[in-house]
Design a protein around this motif. Structure first.
Motif, PDB file in Angstrom:
ATOM      1  N   GLU A 109       0.810  -1.216   0.000  1.00  0.00           N
ATOM      2  CA  GLU A 109       0.000   0.000   0.000  1.00  0.00           C
ATOM      3  C   GLU A 109       0.845   1.269   0.000  1.00  0.00           C
ATOM      4  OE1 GLU A 109      -3.691  -1.971   2.596  1.00  0.00           O
ATOM      5  OE2 GLU A 109      -2.330  -0.516   3.535  1.00  0.00           O
ATOM      6  N   ILE A 110       0.343   2.250  -0.754  1.00  0.00           N
ATOM      7  CA  ILE A 110       0.918   3.594  -0.762  1.00  0.00           C
ATOM      8  C   ILE A 110      -0.172   4.552  -0.316  1.00  0.00           C
ATOM      9  CG2 ILE A 110       1.881   5.449  -2.171  1.00  0.00           C
ATOM     10  CD1 ILE A 110       3.099   3.348  -3.985  1.00  0.00           C
ATOM     11  N   ILE A 111       0.117   5.331   0.708  1.00  0.00           N
ATOM     12  CA  ILE A 111      -0.841   6.297   1.247  1.00  0.00           C
ATOM     13  C   ILE A 111      -0.510   7.688   0.723  1.00  0.00           C
ATOM     14  CG2 ILE A 111      -1.669   7.428   3.371  1.00  0.00           C
ATOM     15  CD1 ILE A 111      -1.071   4.839   4.867  1.00  0.00           C
ATOM     16  N   TYR A 112      -1.559   8.438   0.369  1.00  0.00           N
ATOM     17  CA  TYR A 112      -1.382   9.842   0.004  1.00  0.00           C
ATOM     18  C   TYR A 112      -2.688  10.581   0.244  1.00  0.00           C
ATOM     19  CZ  TYR A 112      -3.350   7.888  -4.325  1.00  0.00           C
ATOM     20  OH  TYR A 112      -4.124   7.207  -5.230  1.00  0.00           O
ATOM     21  N   SER A 113      -2.593  11.879   0.357  1.00  0.00           N
ATOM     22  CA  SER A 113      -3.770  12.718   0.532  1.00  0.00           C
ATOM     23  C   SER A 113      -4.468  12.898  -0.812  1.00  0.00           C
ATOM     24  CB  SER A 113      -3.338  14.074   1.099  1.00  0.00           C
ATOM     25  OG  SER A 113      -4.442  14.852   1.495  1.00  0.00           O
ATOM     26  N   PHE A 159       3.258   9.354   0.559  1.00  0.00           N
ATOM     27  CA  PHE A 159       3.599  10.623  -0.080  1.00  0.00           C
ATOM     28  C   PHE A 159       3.002  11.769   0.736  1.00  0.00           C
ATOM     29  CE2 PHE A 159       3.922   8.102  -4.123  1.00  0.00           C
ATOM     30  CZ  PHE A 159       5.209   8.485  -4.468  1.00  0.00           C
ATOM     31  N   VAL A 160       3.834  12.737   1.069  1.00  0.00           N
ATOM     32  CA  VAL A 160       3.370  13.973   1.712  1.00  0.00           C
ATOM     33  C   VAL A 160       3.826  15.128   0.830  1.00  0.00           C
ATOM     34  CG1 VAL A 160       3.510  15.459   3.739  1.00  0.00           C
ATOM     35  CG2 VAL A 160       3.468  12.975   4.027  1.00  0.00           C
ATOM     36  N   CYS A 161       2.882  15.780   0.198  1.00  0.00           N
ATOM     37  CA  CYS A 161       3.178  16.837  -0.774  1.00  0.00           C
ATOM     38  C   CYS A 161       3.085  18.187  -0.060  1.00  0.00           C
ATOM     39  CB  CYS A 161       2.174  16.759  -1.922  1.00  0.00           C
ATOM     40  SG  CYS A 161       2.563  17.778  -3.350  1.00  0.00           S
ATOM     41  N   LEU A 188       8.469   4.074   4.374  1.00  0.00           N
ATOM     42  CA  LEU A 188       9.199   5.194   3.790  1.00  0.00           C
ATOM     43  C   LEU A 188       8.253   6.390   3.625  1.00  0.00           C
ATOM     44  CD1 LEU A 188      12.134   5.623   2.650  1.00  0.00           C
ATOM     45  CD2 LEU A 188      11.095   5.410   0.385  1.00  0.00           C
ATOM     46  N   VAL A 189       8.662   7.540   4.133  1.00  0.00           N
ATOM     47  CA  VAL A 189       7.891   8.771   3.970  1.00  0.00           C
ATOM     48  C   VAL A 189       8.600   9.647   2.944  1.00  0.00           C
ATOM     49  CG1 VAL A 189       6.967  10.836   5.089  1.00  0.00           C
ATOM     50  CG2 VAL A 189       7.059   8.659   6.347  1.00  0.00           C
ATOM     51  N   VAL A 190       7.890   9.964   1.878  1.00  0.00           N
ATOM     52  CA  VAL A 190       8.442  10.796   0.811  1.00  0.00           C
ATOM     53  C   VAL A 190       7.880  12.204   0.970  1.00  0.00           C
ATOM     54  CG1 VAL A 190       8.695  11.111  -1.676  1.00  0.00           C
ATOM     55  CG2 VAL A 190       8.556   8.798  -0.713  1.00  0.00           C
ATOM     56  N   PRO A 215      16.082   8.119   9.051  1.00  0.00           N
ATOM     57  CA  PRO A 215      16.374   6.990   8.159  1.00  0.00           C
ATOM     58  C   PRO A 215      15.261   6.667   7.168  1.00  0.00           C
ATOM     59  CG  PRO A 215      16.985   6.460  10.416  1.00  0.00           C
ATOM     60  CD  PRO A 215      16.229   7.747  10.479  1.00  0.00           C
ATOM     61  N   ASN A 216      14.006   6.894   7.550  1.00  0.00           N
ATOM     62  CA  ASN A 216      12.895   6.495   6.676  1.00  0.00           C
ATOM     63  C   ASN A 216      12.269   7.675   5.936  1.00  0.00           C
ATOM     64  OD1 ASN A 216      11.701   7.551   9.037  1.00  0.00           O
ATOM     65  ND2 ASN A 216       9.839   6.346   8.728  1.00  0.00           N
ATOM     66  N   VAL A 217      13.014   8.766   5.796  1.00  0.00           N
ATOM     67  CA  VAL A 217      12.520   9.938   5.075  1.00  0.00           C
ATOM     68  C   VAL A 217      13.326  10.137   3.799  1.00  0.00           C
ATOM     69  CG1 VAL A 217      12.391  12.467   5.098  1.00  0.00           C
ATOM     70  CG2 VAL A 217      11.529  11.159   7.050  1.00  0.00           C
ATOM     71  N   VAL A 218      12.617  10.373   2.701  1.00  0.00           N
ATOM     72  CA  VAL A 218      13.220  10.776   1.432  1.00  0.00           C
ATOM     73  C   VAL A 218      12.649  12.138   1.075  1.00  0.00           C
ATOM     74  CG1 VAL A 218      13.356  10.318  -1.044  1.00  0.00           C
ATOM     75  CG2 VAL A 218      13.591   8.441   0.576  1.00  0.00           C
TER      76      VAL A 218
END
Length: 358
Positions: A109-113, A159-161, A188-190, A215-218
């Motif tokens: 799963e990929i979560i995004y707003s 994804f956090v835009c 992973l939080v992008v 570590p888990n942030v891009v």
């Protein structure tokens, strides 16, 4: 007939670019039109870019530097990170695709707003991942509490835009801090910061400086907007070295072209001019926001180079009315309309069309 493509992709929407000016002019018989639909900066290439591109073109019969060594060094120096943490690609959206490929197996799963960047569902589906869409708040921004609550043992990436495309809304440090503390270490939080250079709110953090050590942030950036390289597709990300190394394994070889590398290096030498141009955009952003609010449009505060008109069911009608007056805007049905900040003259023309339409 034997099917040759995945049936699940039939329901996937196409990415919709801003409408072509020539098509509109021909279709409506207009003398001219302007395009405020694609979040481009209207002031042309930065000084030195055309010359760098011209020189680079003479070597296009050779492959580019696949390691993108010099450009990664310059980006690393700019942000105080080791070059082995930097990955470049064909725009930030291509790197987002690579991130999905790097993190997700089918069914993950990929979560995004939502609504957020329209490529996110395409990226998720293209990689066989499941989209988890979390509705925006009433203020047209990310609901980070709900996004944290949506995490399951199948969640691989979020994804956090920030600022959010297409609404322009932004997240502040305290709420991002709480959210990151709630995300499991194996997710992973992008942090997608395509519009970072237009941010003026001091409470909206620079993710590279504030969260780059997690570590888990891009952190994802582009040079298509403020740096004026939309036509050359140049993006980069910064991750921890082991994450970046894995990403580089699946990046399309030689995808950062010789011309794009040369243009990016030349543009990065022009930060002062880039900032000056951003200040022009920011001033016009304020003027547009105030003018639209006087027309009774509930425009949220934007930290990007566009403004959001939450017109709901009036979206299609408003977009068509603007086009009839030679102004191309970007409708997102049925939520609203995104309008790129143009030159003062272009913005005047949009405001005249908007007043007539509303």
């Amino acid at each position: 007939m034997t099917r040759l493509t995945r049936p699940d992709l039939d329901a996937l929407p196409n990415y919709v670019p801003g409408r072509n000016i020539a098509d509109l002019v021909r279709e409506l018989g207009l003398d001219e039109a302007i395009k405020l639909a694609s979040n481009e900066v209207p002031y042309g290439p930065l000084p030195g870019v055309v010359e760098a591109v011209t020189e680079a073109v003479t070597t296009v019969h050779r492959y580019p530097d696949m390691g993108v060594v010099r450009l990664r060094e310059v980006i690393g120096e700019r942000f105080g990170v080791s070059p082995d943490r930097v990955v470049t690609g064909c725009g930030s959206v291509a790197l987002a695709e690579i991130l999905a490929k790097t993190t997700c197996l089918p069914g993950d799963e990929i979560i995004y707003s939502w609504r957020s960047f329209e490529a996110y569902p395409i990226i998720a589906a293209g990689g066989g991942a499941t989209s988890i869409r979390v509705p925006n708040t009433a203020g047209h921004g990310h609901d980070l509490t709900a996004m944290a609550a949506a995490i399951t043992d199948r969640t691989r990436m979020i994804f956090v835009c920030n600022p959010n495309n297409p609404t322009g809304t932004s997240l502040r440090k305290a709420e991002i801090d709480r959210f990151l503390d709630a995300v499991p270490s194996d997710v992973l939080v992008v942090l997608d910061e395509a519009y970072r250079e237009f941010v003026t709110d001091p409470d909206v953090p620079d993710a590279l400086r504030t969260y780059g050590d997690r570590p888990n942030v891009v952190v994802l950036r582009t040079m298509s907007k403020a740096w004026g390289l939309a036509g050359l597709r140049m993006g980069y990300l910064v991750a921890q070295p082991e994450v970046a190394a894995t990403i580089r394994k699946v990046v399309t070889p030689f995808s950062t072209s010789t011309v794009a590398q040369a243009a990016a290096l030349a543009a990065l030498d022009q930060e002062e001019e880039m900032r000056r141009r951003c200040s022009l955009v920011i001033a016009e952003r304020t003027r547009l926001t105030e003018a639209l609010r006087k027309l009774s449009v509930d425009v949220p505060d934007s930290q990007a180079n566009f403004v959001w008109l939450p017109l709901g069911e009036r979206t299609a009608e408003f977009s068509a009315a603007c086009e009839s007056r030679g102004v191309i805007v970007r409708g997102f049905h049925p939520e609203g309309v995104r309008v790129t900040v143009g030159t003062p003259e272009e913005n005047d023309r949009f405001l005249a069309a908007a007043e007539a339409a509303l």
